[in-house]
Scaffold this active site. Structure first.
Site, PDB file in Angstrom:
ATOM      1  N   LYS A  68       0.815  -1.225   0.000  1.00  0.00           N
ATOM      2  CA  LYS A  68       0.000   0.000   0.000  1.00  0.00           C
ATOM      3  C   LYS A  68       0.851   1.278   0.000  1.00  0.00           C
ATOM      4  O   LYS A  68       0.459   2.277  -0.593  1.00  0.00           O
ATOM      5  CB  LYS A  68      -0.976  -0.009   1.177  1.00  0.00           C
ATOM      6  CG  LYS A  68      -2.052  -1.099   1.029  1.00  0.00           C
ATOM      7  CD  LYS A  68      -3.057  -1.047   2.163  1.00  0.00           C
ATOM      8  CE  LYS A  68      -4.018  -2.220   2.054  1.00  0.00           C
ATOM      9  NZ  LYS A  68      -5.045  -2.200   3.103  1.00  0.00           N
ATOM     10  N   ASP A 105     -10.317   1.905   2.268  1.00  0.00           N
ATOM     11  CA  ASP A 105     -10.479   1.101   3.491  1.00  0.00           C
ATOM     12  C   ASP A 105     -11.419   1.785   4.498  1.00  0.00           C
ATOM     13  O   ASP A 105     -12.261   1.139   5.113  1.00  0.00           O
ATOM     14  CB  ASP A 105      -9.114   0.869   4.167  1.00  0.00           C
ATOM     15  CG  ASP A 105      -8.289  -0.184   3.443  1.00  0.00           C
ATOM     16  OD1 ASP A 105      -8.859  -1.008   2.707  1.00  0.00           O
ATOM     17  OD2 ASP A 105      -7.050  -0.185   3.614  1.00  0.00           O
ATOM     18  N   THR A 156       3.214   1.078  20.240  1.00  0.00           N
ATOM     19  CA  THR A 156       4.244   2.119  20.151  1.00  0.00           C
ATOM     20  C   THR A 156       3.525   3.459  20.314  1.00  0.00           C
ATOM     21  O   THR A 156       2.890   3.963  19.379  1.00  0.00           O
ATOM     22  CB  THR A 156       4.957   2.048  18.782  1.00  0.00           C
ATOM     23  OG1 THR A 156       5.412   0.708  18.585  1.00  0.00           O
ATOM     24  CG2 THR A 156       6.131   3.004  18.715  1.00  0.00           C
TER      25      THR A 156
HETATM   26  P1  NDP Z   1       0.223  -2.344  10.003  1.00  0.00           P
HETATM   27  O1  NDP Z   1       1.316  -3.345   9.963  1.00  0.00           O
HETATM   28  O2  NDP Z   1       0.326  -1.066   9.270  1.00  0.00           O
HETATM   29  O3  NDP Z   1      -0.049  -1.947  11.553  1.00  0.00           O
HETATM   30  C1  NDP Z   1      -0.112  -2.942  12.532  1.00  0.00           C
HETATM   31  C2  NDP Z   1      -0.577  -2.317  13.861  1.00  0.00           C
HETATM   32  O4  NDP Z   1      -0.813  -3.385  14.781  1.00  0.00           O
HETATM   33  C3  NDP Z   1       0.443  -1.396  14.499  1.00  0.00           C
HETATM   34  O5  NDP Z   1      -0.244  -0.375  15.170  1.00  0.00           O
HETATM   35  C4  NDP Z   1       1.157  -2.327  15.493  1.00  0.00           C
HETATM   36  O6  NDP Z   1       1.710  -1.651  16.589  1.00  0.00           O
HETATM   37  C5  NDP Z   1      -0.003  -3.145  15.954  1.00  0.00           C
HETATM   38  N1  NDP Z   1       0.362  -4.487  16.462  1.00  0.00           N
HETATM   39  C6  NDP Z   1       0.895  -5.501  15.770  1.00  0.00           C
HETATM   40  N2  NDP Z   1       1.005  -6.590  16.565  1.00  0.00           N
HETATM   41  C7  NDP Z   1       0.528  -6.247  17.786  1.00  0.00           C
HETATM   42  C8  NDP Z   1       0.379  -6.932  19.014  1.00  0.00           C
HETATM   43  N3  NDP Z   1       0.747  -8.210  19.153  1.00  0.00           N
HETATM   44  N4  NDP Z   1      -0.178  -6.272  20.045  1.00  0.00           N
HETATM   45  C9  NDP Z   1      -0.546  -4.988  19.926  1.00  0.00           C
HETATM   46  N5  NDP Z   1      -0.425  -4.265  18.775  1.00  0.00           N
HETATM   47  C10 NDP Z   1       0.109  -4.903  17.731  1.00  0.00           C
HETATM   48  O7  NDP Z   1      -1.085  -3.176   9.570  1.00  0.00           O
HETATM   49  P2  NDP Z   1      -2.454  -2.576   8.959  1.00  0.00           P
HETATM   50  O8  NDP Z   1      -2.787  -1.340   9.692  1.00  0.00           O
HETATM   51  O9  NDP Z   1      -2.385  -2.551   7.493  1.00  0.00           O
HETATM   52  O10 NDP Z   1      -3.496  -3.757   9.328  1.00  0.00           O
HETATM   53  C11 NDP Z   1      -3.951  -3.920  10.657  1.00  0.00           C
HETATM   54  C12 NDP Z   1      -5.037  -5.002  10.681  1.00  0.00           C
HETATM   55  O11 NDP Z   1      -6.160  -4.573   9.937  1.00  0.00           O
HETATM   56  C13 NDP Z   1      -4.598  -6.345  10.074  1.00  0.00           C
HETATM   57  O12 NDP Z   1      -5.153  -7.387  10.872  1.00  0.00           O
HETATM   58  C14 NDP Z   1      -5.236  -6.336   8.715  1.00  0.00           C
HETATM   59  O13 NDP Z   1      -5.518  -7.653   8.271  1.00  0.00           O
HETATM   60  C15 NDP Z   1      -6.528  -5.582   9.007  1.00  0.00           C
HETATM   61  N6  NDP Z   1      -7.078  -4.917   7.811  1.00  0.00           N
HETATM   62  C16 NDP Z   1      -8.331  -5.275   7.417  1.00  0.00           C
HETATM   63  C17 NDP Z   1      -8.929  -4.699   6.339  1.00  0.00           C
HETATM   64  C18 NDP Z   1     -10.294  -5.118   5.931  1.00  0.00           C
HETATM   65  O14 NDP Z   1     -10.749  -4.748   4.851  1.00  0.00           O
HETATM   66  N7  NDP Z   1     -10.989  -5.866   6.778  1.00  0.00           N
HETATM   67  C19 NDP Z   1      -8.244  -3.661   5.555  1.00  0.00           C
HETATM   68  C20 NDP Z   1      -6.922  -3.324   6.046  1.00  0.00           C
HETATM   69  C21 NDP Z   1      -6.382  -3.951   7.147  1.00  0.00           C
HETATM   70  P3  NDP Z   1       3.181  -1.013  16.545  1.00  0.00           P
HETATM   71  O15 NDP Z   1       3.035   0.348  15.893  1.00  0.00           O
HETATM   72  O16 NDP Z   1       3.578  -0.941  17.961  1.00  0.00           O
HETATM   73  O17 NDP Z   1       4.034  -1.958  15.721  1.00  0.00           O
END
Ligand code: NDP
Length: 272
Positions: A68, A105, A156
């Site tokens: 993306k 989204d 974070t």
């Molecule tokens: P990113 O990788 O951009 O962001 C991930 C986020 O999750 C960050 O804020 C990260 O925190 C946090 N995170 C990851 N692991 C953990 C954990 N174990 N505990 C707490 N926080 C955690 O991913 P996206 O934003 O693109 O996607 C996020 C979710 O949304 C995914 O599950 C994805 O599948 C879903 N999604 C669904 C869509 C839909 O159409 N249904 C569309 C787009 C996304 P940190 O900053 O600390 O790393």
């Protein structure tokens, strides 16, 4: 001539987008081709795959993980919501080989909330957990629905602070969360590994809806945790997936598909 669309991803074999878009095409009695395109995870490989597709006459493309941001950088112009999200999930061909990048989204989530789940964000206190691309993409469309407030909370903390400043919303750490919210959205990728973010149970007390953007065949661990601690309803992100696809389809073809029957068909197991 049959118009051609694709979704770029890595991995991409699991993508439900081809089935979803074929169900949309059926709604307007149209015949389309919608494929999955795998690309290596470098900006160069992604850009080459996109060029090959559009030079070959492609009419539109979706972009999923991990591309993306690459798509954002590749696009020649951007919608306001793509600029706000800093990410592009929809590419639209323009004149002279140029590409417009959009991000659907957020509107996908808002349509799912309104049309499928039947809950308005107006005057609601909303907690968004996570501050990645998906969280960033939904804030502007949620604000357009006039909620009472939006709080963002992230592992974070600094990333949540940046979002709070950009969109003039609240940021809190997990430790600071100490009151209930009406709508709680899990925008972390934790559900992939059954990780529930460390929110205190109080946030779910009287909660109208706990929404996990992740989707799976069963309720996610986050959804079960939320229900155990007081959330009246829970939902996964399948409706958001269909909603974002519907907006892409509209941008490409000028036809707005209904999302509820498509979500229902996909839940019926015809999506495997
Ligand atoms: P990113 O990788 O951009 O962001 C991930 C986020 O999750 C960050 O804020 C990260 O925190 C946090 N995170 C990851 N692991 C953990 C954990 N174990 N505990 C707490 N926080 C955690 O991913 P996206 O934003 O693109 O996607 C996020 C979710 O949304 C995914 O599950 C994805 O599948 C879903 N999604 C669904 C869509 C839909 O159409 N249904 C569309 C787009 C996304 P940190 O900053 O600390 O790393």
């Amino acid at each position: 001539m049959t118009q051609r669309y694709t979704v770029f991803g890595n991995p991409v074999a699991h993508s439900k987008s081809p089935q979803i878009h074929q169900l949309f095409a059926a709604q307007e009695s149209a015949s389309i081709e919608y494929t999955r395109t795998f690309a290596d995870n470098t900006p160069q490989a992604f850009a080459a795959a996109v060029r090959t597709f559009f030079d070959g006459g492609g009419s539109g493309a979706n972009v999923t993980l991990p591309f993306k941001q690459f798509a954002f950088e590749l696009a020649d112009e951007h919608s306001e919501r793509a600029l706000a999200a800093g990410a592009v999930n929809t590419l639209i061909p323009l004149e002279n080989g140029r590409l417009r990048g959009d991000n659907t989204d957020g509107i996908g989530l808002v349509r799912d909330l309104g049309e499928n789940i039947g809950i308005s964000v107006k005057d609601k206190n909303i907690l968004i957990i996570g501050a990645g691309g998906a969280a960033r993409g939904v804030i502007l469309p949620l604000l357009a629905g006039s909620p009472a407030g939006i709080t963002v909370c992230n592992r974070t903390a600094q990333t949540a602070e940046i979002l709070a400043q950009q969109f003039a919303i609240q940021a809190q750490t997990f430790e600071q969360l100490n009151r209930p919210y009406d709508i709680i959205i899990n925008a972390t990728s934790g559900s992939l590994n059954d990780d529930v973010p460390p929110v205190p149970p109080i946030v779910f007390s009287g909660c109208l809806l706990a929404y996990d953007m992740f989707y799976a065949d069963q309720a996610t661990t986050f959804m079960r945790f939320a229900a155990e601690h007081g959330a009246a309803r829970t939902a996964d992100g399948l409706g958001m997936l269909v909603g974002q696809a519907a907006e892409s389809y509209r941008l490409w073809r000028g036809f707005t598909p209904e999302i509820a029957p498509v979500v229902s068909t996909m839940r019926g197991g015809q999506n495997t």
